[in-house]
Scaffold this motif. Structure first.
Motif, PDB file in Angstrom:
ATOM      1  N   ASN A  44       0.776  -1.265   0.108  1.00 51.30           N
ATOM      2  CA  ASN A  44      -0.042   0.101  -0.094  1.00 51.30           C
ATOM      3  C   ASN A  44       0.801   1.277   0.018  1.00 51.30           C
ATOM      4  N   ASP A  45       0.237   2.131  -0.364  1.00 46.86           N
ATOM      5  CA  ASP A  45       0.982   3.756   0.130  1.00 46.86           C
ATOM      6  C   ASP A  45       1.843   3.451   1.291  1.00 46.86           C
ATOM      7  N   SER A  46       3.100   4.115   1.229  1.00 42.86           N
ATOM      8  CA  SER A  46       3.826   3.966   2.370  1.00 42.86           C
ATOM      9  C   SER A  46       3.514   4.680   3.641  1.00 42.86           C
ATOM     10  N   LYS A  47       2.714   5.940   3.108  1.00 40.62           N
ATOM     11  CA  LYS A  47       2.262   6.732   4.343  1.00 40.62           C
ATOM     12  C   LYS A  47       0.985   5.865   5.300  1.00 40.62           C
ATOM     13  N   GLN A  48       0.469   5.111   4.592  1.00 45.15           N
ATOM     14  CA  GLN A  48      -0.540   3.989   5.316  1.00 45.15           C
ATOM     15  C   GLN A  48      -0.022   3.100   6.053  1.00 45.15           C
ATOM     16  N   LEU A  49       1.295   2.720   6.227  1.00 47.19           N
ATOM     17  CA  LEU A  49       1.799   1.627   6.618  1.00 47.19           C
ATOM     18  C   LEU A  49       2.572   2.097   7.907  1.00 47.19           C
ATOM     19  N   SER A  50       2.905   1.051   8.853  1.00 52.38           N
ATOM     20  CA  SER A  50       3.634   1.356  10.068  1.00 52.38           C
ATOM     21  C   SER A  50       4.952   1.150   9.638  1.00 52.38           C
ATOM     22  N   GLU A  56       9.586  -4.522   6.864  1.00 55.97           N
ATOM     23  CA  GLU A  56       9.249  -5.808   6.315  1.00 55.97           C
ATOM     24  C   GLU A  56       9.117  -6.075   4.763  1.00 55.97           C
ATOM     25  N   LEU A  57       8.400  -4.984   4.525  1.00 50.64           N
ATOM     26  CA  LEU A  57       7.683  -4.924   2.853  1.00 50.64           C
ATOM     27  C   LEU A  57       9.296  -4.681   2.118  1.00 50.64           C
ATOM     28  N   ARG A  58       9.916  -3.716   2.386  1.00 52.56           N
ATOM     29  CA  ARG A  58      11.116  -3.565   1.648  1.00 52.56           C
ATOM     30  C   ARG A  58      11.765  -4.841   1.445  1.00 52.56           C
ATOM     31  N   GLU A  59      11.995  -5.596   2.165  1.00 53.12           N
ATOM     32  CA  GLU A  59      12.876  -6.978   2.079  1.00 53.12           C
ATOM     33  C   GLU A  59      11.956  -7.872   1.015  1.00 53.12           C
ATOM     34  N   ILE A  60      10.636  -7.832   1.017  1.00 48.27           N
ATOM     35  CA  ILE A  60      10.012  -8.599   0.129  1.00 48.27           C
ATOM     36  C   ILE A  60       9.911  -8.030  -1.281  1.00 48.27           C
ATOM     37  N   ILE A  61      10.020  -6.609  -1.311  1.00 45.35           N
ATOM     38  CA  ILE A  61       9.957  -6.092  -2.657  1.00 45.35           C
ATOM     39  C   ILE A  61      11.328  -6.299  -3.553  1.00 45.35           C
ATOM     40  N   GLN A  62      12.317  -6.175  -2.670  1.00 47.75           N
ATOM     41  CA  GLN A  62      13.636  -6.344  -3.051  1.00 47.75           C
ATOM     42  C   GLN A  62      13.805  -7.659  -3.490  1.00 47.75           C
ATOM     43  N   ARG A  63      13.364  -8.717  -2.869  1.00 50.16           N
ATOM     44  CA  ARG A  63      13.363 -10.243  -3.255  1.00 50.16           C
ATOM     45  C   ARG A  63      12.415 -10.601  -4.327  1.00 50.16           C
ATOM     46  N   ASP A  64      11.323 -10.142  -4.376  1.00 51.78           N
ATOM     47  CA  ASP A  64      10.512 -10.634  -5.397  1.00 51.78           C
ATOM     48  C   ASP A  64      10.654  -9.623  -6.837  1.00 51.78           C
ATOM     49  N   ALA A  65      10.939  -8.302  -6.887  1.00 50.32           N
ATOM     50  CA  ALA A  65      10.862  -7.330  -7.816  1.00 50.32           C
ATOM     51  C   ALA A  65      11.647  -8.054  -8.871  1.00 50.32           C
ATOM     52  N   LEU A  66      11.345  -7.982 -10.282  1.00 49.98           N
ATOM     53  CA  LEU A  66      12.437  -8.072 -11.260  1.00 49.98           C
ATOM     54  C   LEU A  66      13.602  -7.293 -11.322  1.00 49.98           C
ATOM     55  N   ALA A  67      13.301  -6.105 -11.033  1.00 47.24           N
ATOM     56  CA  ALA A  67      14.393  -4.959 -10.774  1.00 47.24           C
ATOM     57  C   ALA A  67      13.802  -3.831 -10.113  1.00 47.24           C
ATOM     58  N   TRP A  68      14.753  -3.093  -9.327  1.00 47.25           N
ATOM     59  CA  TRP A  68      14.395  -2.349  -8.450  1.00 47.25           C
ATOM     60  C   TRP A  68      15.818  -1.281  -8.464  1.00 47.25           C
ATOM     61  N   ILE A 148       7.574   2.634  -0.805  1.00 42.02           N
ATOM     62  CA  ILE A 148       7.917   1.907   0.404  1.00 42.02           C
ATOM     63  C   ILE A 148       9.693   1.837   0.063  1.00 42.02           C
ATOM     64  N   LEU A 149      10.101   1.666  -1.006  1.00 44.87           N
ATOM     65  CA  LEU A 149      11.405   1.933  -1.066  1.00 44.87           C
ATOM     66  C   LEU A 149      12.256   3.275  -1.133  1.00 44.87           C
ATOM     67  N   ALA A 150      11.613   4.116  -1.376  1.00 53.37           N
ATOM     68  CA  ALA A 150      12.127   5.510  -1.275  1.00 53.37           C
ATOM     69  C   ALA A 150      12.041   6.201  -0.257  1.00 53.37           C
ATOM     70  N   LYS A 151      10.824   5.748   0.778  1.00 55.98           N
ATOM     71  CA  LYS A 151      10.593   6.237   1.928  1.00 55.98           C
ATOM     72  C   LYS A 151      11.661   5.534   3.052  1.00 55.98           C
ATOM     73  N   THR A 152      11.795   4.310   3.093  1.00 61.64           N
ATOM     74  CA  THR A 152      12.617   3.605   4.005  1.00 61.64           C
ATOM     75  C   THR A 152      14.507   3.763   3.755  1.00 61.64           C
ATOM     76  N   TYR A 153      14.580   4.002   2.411  1.00 58.87           N
ATOM     77  CA  TYR A 153      16.029   4.449   2.035  1.00 58.87           C
ATOM     78  C   TYR A 153      16.090   5.905   2.602  1.00 58.87           C
TER      79      TYR A 153
END
Length: 212
Positions: A44-50, A56-68, A148-153
């Motif tokens: 979801n929109d990163s602003k709506q997440l804790s 947690e989602l950053r790790e999942i995104i980086q694992r699952d994405a074809l590229a980031w 999520i990636l932009a916000k966490t980094y």
């Protein structure tokens, strides 16, 4: 449930930025290409997440994405070219770093500039098709992932700066214009990370009038 793709049948990159409204620090942007049939009900929109869920989602995104990839534009560049241009440049820099070449781009918001990928140092003849989508980070999976990636980094970066300048409370406000942040600017002046072109004190005046 967020949508998978806007451009059917194309390799599509979602883009979003973080830190546009901050008084200090670089602006970060991310570009994410997800598998065509990808689904993740937690995205979801990163602003709506804790904060915990974002990481947690950053790790999942980086694992699952074809590229980031993540692109960064510094405070000095922001002051020189303005924050709108800087936000778009950060997205272009993220796109430049993708290991998979996108065929189309979707962007959170309503402003973007055509992106021409480079091959061997030569720009493509035509820009990639792109679409801007208001509140796209709450509508499309790849934009949500990019947010999520932009916000966490960017949060990681501001936490590092907070160790160098603890008086500005960047651990908590991440550079945004809170009362505590502006009170610290009044008391201590500005740092090399503050955006000098911004109204740092909230009084309609630029920051050049006080010491650093």
């Amino acid at each position: 449930m967020l949508k998978g793709h806007y451009y059917e049948g194309k390799i599509e990159a979602g883009c979003d930025e973080a830190g546009r409204g901050c008084l200090a620090g670089s602006v970060y942007a991310a570009a994410v290409i997800l598998p065509e049939d990808y689904q993740n009900e937690l995205l979801n929109d990163s602003k709506q997440l804790s904060e915990k869920r974002r990481y947690e989602l950053r790790e999942i995104i980086q694992r699952d994405a074809l590229a980031w990839a993540v692109g960064i534009v510094t405070p000095e560049e922001i002051d020189r070219i303005n924050i709108l241009n800087a936000s778009i440049l950060a997205m272009h820099r993220a796109l430049d770093q993708l290991k998979v070449r996108p065929e189309a781009i979707i962007v959170d918001g309503n402003r973007f500039r055509p992106y021409r990928p480079e091959v061997g140092g030569i720009s493509a003849d035509a820009p990639l098709p792109h679409t801007t989508i208001v509140k796209g980070d709450a509508k499309y999976l790849s934009i949500a992932a990019a947010s999520i990636l932009a916000k966490t980094y960017r949060d990681d970066y501001m936490n590092r700066l907070a160790e160098e300048y603890p008086q500005y409370d960047w651990h908590s406000n991440k550079g945004y214009p809170t009362k505590k942040h502006r009170d610290a600017i009044r008391q201590y002046g500005i740092t090399p990370y503050h955006r000098r072109s911004y109204n740092l004190l909230g009084d309609g005046q630029l920051s050049f009038d006080f010491g650093e």
